[in-house]
Each structure stands twice: as structure tokens, then as C-alpha cells.
Write a protein that holds these residues in place. Structure first.
Motif, PDB file in Angstrom:
ATOM      1  N   LYS A  88      14.123 -13.968 -20.045  1.00  0.00           N
ATOM      2  CA  LYS A  88      14.780 -13.051 -20.810  1.00  0.00           C
ATOM      3  C   LYS A  88      15.584 -13.320 -22.032  1.00  0.00           C
ATOM      4  O   LYS A  88      16.068 -14.358 -22.294  1.00  0.00           O
ATOM      5  CB  LYS A  88      15.860 -12.691 -19.684  1.00  0.00           C
ATOM      6  N   LEU A  89      15.684 -12.373 -22.935  1.00  0.00           N
ATOM      7  CA  LEU A  89      16.349 -12.324 -24.309  1.00  0.00           C
ATOM      8  C   LEU A  89      17.364 -11.211 -24.136  1.00  0.00           C
ATOM      9  O   LEU A  89      16.995 -10.143 -23.886  1.00  0.00           O
ATOM     10  CB  LEU A  89      15.346 -12.149 -25.538  1.00  0.00           C
ATOM     11  N   GLN A  90      18.575 -11.771 -24.367  1.00  0.00           N
ATOM     12  CA  GLN A  90      19.646 -10.385 -24.543  1.00  0.00           C
ATOM     13  C   GLN A  90      20.402 -10.274 -25.828  1.00  0.00           C
ATOM     14  O   GLN A  90      20.682 -11.382 -26.610  1.00  0.00           O
ATOM     15  CB  GLN A  90      20.680 -10.872 -23.790  1.00  0.00           C
ATOM     16  N   LEU A  91      20.212  -9.136 -26.765  1.00  0.00           N
ATOM     17  CA  LEU A  91      21.007  -9.251 -27.912  1.00  0.00           C
ATOM     18  C   LEU A  91      22.312  -8.353 -27.415  1.00  0.00           C
ATOM     19  O   LEU A  91      22.457  -7.477 -26.496  1.00  0.00           O
ATOM     20  CB  LEU A  91      20.387  -8.201 -28.852  1.00  0.00           C
ATOM     21  N   GLN A  92      23.320  -8.453 -28.098  1.00  0.00           N
ATOM     22  CA  GLN A  92      24.702  -7.996 -27.829  1.00  0.00           C
ATOM     23  C   GLN A  92      25.576  -7.664 -28.956  1.00  0.00           C
ATOM     24  O   GLN A  92      25.545  -8.724 -29.796  1.00  0.00           O
ATOM     25  CB  GLN A  92      25.420  -8.858 -26.607  1.00  0.00           C
ATOM     26  N   VAL A  93      26.162  -6.692 -29.019  1.00  0.00           N
ATOM     27  CA  VAL A  93      27.123  -6.602 -30.174  1.00  0.00           C
ATOM     28  C   VAL A  93      28.490  -6.014 -29.544  1.00  0.00           C
ATOM     29  O   VAL A  93      28.249  -5.238 -28.428  1.00  0.00           O
ATOM     30  CB  VAL A  93      26.617  -5.153 -30.908  1.00  0.00           C
ATOM     31  N   PRO A 133      20.531 -22.186 -20.670  1.00  0.00           N
ATOM     32  CA  PRO A 133      20.666 -20.740 -21.389  1.00  0.00           C
ATOM     33  C   PRO A 133      21.238 -21.388 -22.808  1.00  0.00           C
ATOM     34  O   PRO A 133      21.921 -22.326 -22.909  1.00  0.00           O
ATOM     35  CB  PRO A 133      21.686 -20.181 -20.639  1.00  0.00           C
ATOM     36  N   TYR A 134      20.761 -20.703 -23.866  1.00  0.00           N
ATOM     37  CA  TYR A 134      21.106 -20.634 -25.253  1.00  0.00           C
ATOM     38  C   TYR A 134      21.907 -19.344 -25.441  1.00  0.00           C
ATOM     39  O   TYR A 134      21.632 -18.417 -25.204  1.00  0.00           O
ATOM     40  CB  TYR A 134      19.875 -20.615 -25.961  1.00  0.00           C
ATOM     41  N   GLN A 135      22.924 -19.322 -26.403  1.00  0.00           N
ATOM     42  CA  GLN A 135      23.594 -18.554 -26.959  1.00  0.00           C
ATOM     43  C   GLN A 135      24.176 -18.633 -28.213  1.00  0.00           C
ATOM     44  O   GLN A 135      24.524 -19.952 -28.605  1.00  0.00           O
ATOM     45  CB  GLN A 135      24.826 -18.115 -25.894  1.00  0.00           C
ATOM     46  N   GLY A 136      23.734 -17.851 -29.198  1.00  0.00           N
ATOM     47  CA  GLY A 136      24.397 -18.068 -30.727  1.00  0.00           C
ATOM     48  C   GLY A 136      24.872 -16.749 -31.126  1.00  0.00           C
ATOM     49  O   GLY A 136      24.582 -15.649 -30.442  1.00  0.00           O
ATOM     50  N   ILE A 137      26.350 -16.910 -31.776  1.00  0.00           N
ATOM     51  CA  ILE A 137      27.098 -15.934 -32.281  1.00  0.00           C
ATOM     52  C   ILE A 137      27.490 -15.920 -33.589  1.00  0.00           C
ATOM     53  O   ILE A 137      27.706 -16.889 -34.033  1.00  0.00           O
ATOM     54  CB  ILE A 137      28.367 -15.937 -31.510  1.00  0.00           C
ATOM     55  N   ILE A 160      22.868 -13.563 -29.659  1.00  0.00           N
ATOM     56  CA  ILE A 160      21.548 -13.354 -29.010  1.00  0.00           C
ATOM     57  C   ILE A 160      21.719 -14.627 -27.985  1.00  0.00           C
ATOM     58  O   ILE A 160      22.062 -15.694 -28.106  1.00  0.00           O
ATOM     59  CB  ILE A 160      20.555 -13.849 -29.991  1.00  0.00           C
ATOM     60  N   MET A 161      21.157 -14.339 -26.827  1.00  0.00           N
ATOM     61  CA  MET A 161      21.230 -15.139 -25.747  1.00  0.00           C
ATOM     62  C   MET A 161      20.020 -15.092 -24.990  1.00  0.00           C
ATOM     63  O   MET A 161      19.322 -14.170 -24.843  1.00  0.00           O
ATOM     64  CB  MET A 161      22.224 -14.582 -24.560  1.00  0.00           C
ATOM     65  N   ILE A 162      19.449 -16.316 -24.748  1.00  0.00           N
ATOM     66  CA  ILE A 162      18.082 -16.501 -23.955  1.00  0.00           C
ATOM     67  C   ILE A 162      18.213 -17.468 -22.699  1.00  0.00           C
ATOM     68  O   ILE A 162      18.904 -18.545 -22.652  1.00  0.00           O
ATOM     69  CB  ILE A 162      17.286 -17.702 -25.178  1.00  0.00           C
ATOM     70  N   ASP A 163      17.691 -16.750 -21.948  1.00  0.00           N
ATOM     71  CA  ASP A 163      17.557 -17.357 -20.421  1.00  0.00           C
ATOM     72  C   ASP A 163      16.157 -17.688 -20.163  1.00  0.00           C
ATOM     73  O   ASP A 163      15.536 -16.794 -19.955  1.00  0.00           O
ATOM     74  CB  ASP A 163      18.342 -16.265 -19.449  1.00  0.00           C
TER      75      ASP A 163
END
Length: 328
Positions: free
Chosen positions: A70-75, A137-141, A127-130
Motif C-alpha cells: 500500500k501507498l497512501q498520498l495525503q493532503v 512503514p515509511y512516511q515523508g512530509i 506520502i506513506m508506504i506500508d
């Protein structure tokens, strides 16, 4: 272009590489995916445009990462559109489609007469990667920067990943003869190969938020600028289609850069919600907690924000004190 070819390229992401300039990229066309996402909600048109753009970015970025999970994009913003969230689920088997879902939360009474992006205020792009069990998990902001969601994504890759990245997107309501009006989107993503960021580790850049041009110099910088000038010549209708297949688009834009294409990835609208997942999310609550969630009709209900599915459960069957976890 025949109707059959049009359908074949809809809801696909085509990876490519420009061998002469050491740049990789993706071409995406979304049609049915957007229909699946947007028909679940009654968004204002400006919110629909933001969700369509975010879904297109998700398709392009998700295929690049070659995910199996899973990849998640979030604003998140302080504007009328408070949040946009998208999920990309990589194919579990070779040849299977990837799945995308998306939704937005907004304050209808705060929507202005400005552009779609004007509805997004100060905030951040994440962007979050699971990659599943056993993986961290990885998260970049990064802060929201630019005049569009695609520019926010470009700034993210420059700042957080030190990867020069460019998006050229087109999206809107299709009014093709004989078809109902519906949203359609297409775009190109360019990204310099990871080895092509020699100054990133030294923290060099021209501003508070790095841009792609801050990360390349010399011959690599010349290659990056040249390919971007070529992409500048693309027409919006060429991106959306259906008159031009992505393979022909790449030849027209980049024939001197020696484009090489790989297997296209199909994408579909897909949600992972289920009654079992709802029950699992409620399993941490006591009977007393469940009682506070129970409606006047004596039911516990839940709605999926992504697909609109409605779940109606007997309160006695949920929570860690449930009498029977298999009932309804």
C-alpha cells in the motif's frame, strides 16, 4: 485510434525510460477509475477536480515504487478542503491490476469562487508506504508548495527524496459524442534516476523548499532541462486521449531521447473495507464503549469514506466483550 485501442489504454500506467538522458517516467490514463471514485460522493466540481488530480498522481507514483502492498498520498490543509486521501494497492500477483481509492473531506460553506487549488490552504503533502507485516512503514512530509497538487508532489520529491521529478497532467469532464459526461485524466511523470542527484547529500538548494533544478548540474542538468522543454510541448488533449496512444505520444515527444517502454500496469477502483475489518476496528472497545456508539435503533453503524459502503451491526456482536462475533 479505434474504440478497442482507446479502452485498452484507459486505466493503465505505462512505464518508460529515456535511455539518452537517463530519465524514467510513466504515462497514465484514468477513466473508469475516476468514475468508481467519484460516483460514491456528491462533491462540488472543484473538489472533484482535486480528487481526480490526486488519484492521477497516486497512479503514477504508485507504479513507480513497484509496491506489493500500500501507498497512501495525503493532503491536510486549513482551507475549505481539509483533507484528500488516496490509497494505491499494488498487485498481489503479476498480471493483476493495481487498485486505487480516494476521498476528500471539506467544508461546503467555505468553498470559494477561486480555482480548485485555491480551496487548499496552508498545510502539508505526505506520502506513506506500508509494505505489510514485518516491514517498517515509511512516511515523508513536506509543506504544501506551488500552484497545484502536482507542484506539491514535485516539491515533495525534491525535498524529501532528492529526486528531480516533473508532472504534466490534464483532467476534466469528458464530453465525447455518444457518451455520458464523466471525469477523465491523463498525465506524464518524469523522474531522474536516483544516481543523478549528486548534490542532494550536501544539502544544496536555492530556496526553503528544494525544486528539481536544485538537484542536478552539468550534463545531467542539461539532460533534465532538455527533456522538460520537450514535455512542455505536449497538448492537454494528447495527455487525456483518446486520439493518441501513449506509445505514440512518447515517440512524438521524446523520439531523440531513445524512449523504451515496459509492460503497462492496469489500475482499477478498489476498496478494502469489509464487515470483518469493521469488527476488527471495534474489537478494542468494551461493552460500555460500544453502548455509547449504539444508535437509538439499537444498532452500531459505520460508513466507509472511500466507497460509501454502509455497515449495520448488532452491538452485542462487536467489541472484546461480544457475545457472538459471528452475528449480524
Amino acid at each position: 485510434m479505434t474504440q478497442g485501442n482507446k479502452i485498452a489504454w484507459d486505466d493503465t500506467v505505462l512505464p518508460f525510460q529515456l535511455d539518452a538522458s537517463d530519465i524514467r517516467g510513466r504515462v497514465a490514463r484514468l477513466d473508469g477509475v475516476l468514475e468508481g471514485i467519484l460516483r460514491q460522493h456528491d462533491y462540488p466540481e472543484k473538489v472533484e477536480a482535486l480528487v481526480a488530480e490526486m488519484a492521477l498522481l497516486t497512479a503514477l507514483i504508485g507504479q513507480t515504487i513497484k509496491l506489493r502492498w500500500k501507498l497512501q498520498l495525503q493532503v491536510q490543509s486549513k482551507g475549505p478542503v481539509r483533507m484528500i486521501a488516496t490509497d494505491y494497492y499494488g498487485p498481489t500477483e503479476d498480471g493483476e491490476p493495481a487498485r486505487i481509492r480516494a476521498y476528500a473531506s471539506y467544508d461546503a460553506d467555505r468553498i470559494t469562487d477561486g480555482s480548485a487549488f485555491d480551496q487548499v490552504g496552508e498545510g502539508y503533502f505526505a506520502i506513506m508506504i506500508d509494505q505489510g507485516n514485518g516491514m517498517t512503514p515509511y512516511q515523508g512530509i513536506t509543506p504544501l508548495a506551488g500552484k497545484s497538487l502536482s507542484e506539491c508532489a514535485e516539491a515533495y520529491f525534491a525535498q524529501s527524496e532528492q529526486l528531480p521529478t516533473r508532472f504534466e497532467l490534464s483532467f476534466g469532464k469528458s464530453t465525447s459524442p455518444g457518451e455520458d459526461e464523466h471525469w477523465r485524466a491523463g498525465g506524464v511523470m518524469l523522474q531522474h534516476m536516483p544516481k543523478a542527484s549528486p548534490f542532494a547529500a550536501q544539502g544544496e538548494g536555492s530556496g526553503e523548499v528544494l525544486q528539481a533544478t536544485d538537484l542536478v548540474d552539468g550534463e545531467e542538468g542539461d539532460n533534465w532541462r532538455r527533456v522538460n522543454v520537450l514535455l512542455d510541448t505536449v497538448d492537454e488533449l494528447e495527455l487525456i486521449g483518446p486520439s493518441l496512444p501513449p506509445t505514440d505520444l512518447l515517440k512524438r515527444l521524446f523520439h531523440e531521447e531513445m524512449p523504451r517502454v515496459f509492460d503497462a500496469q492496469a489500475v482499477r477502483f478498489g476498496c478494502t473495507c469489509s464487515e470483518d475489518r469493521v469488527r476488527q476496528s471495534l474489537s478494542i472497545y468494551s461493552a460500555g464503549d460500544i453502548e455509547t456508539m449504539t444508535t437509538d435503533d439499537g444498532r452500531v453503524t459505520a460508513d466507509c469514506q472511500f466507497c460509501g459502503a454502509h455497515y449495520d451491526l448488532d452491538p452485542k456482536t462487536v467489541g472484546f466483550e461480544a457475545e457472538d462475533n459471528s452475528g449480524s
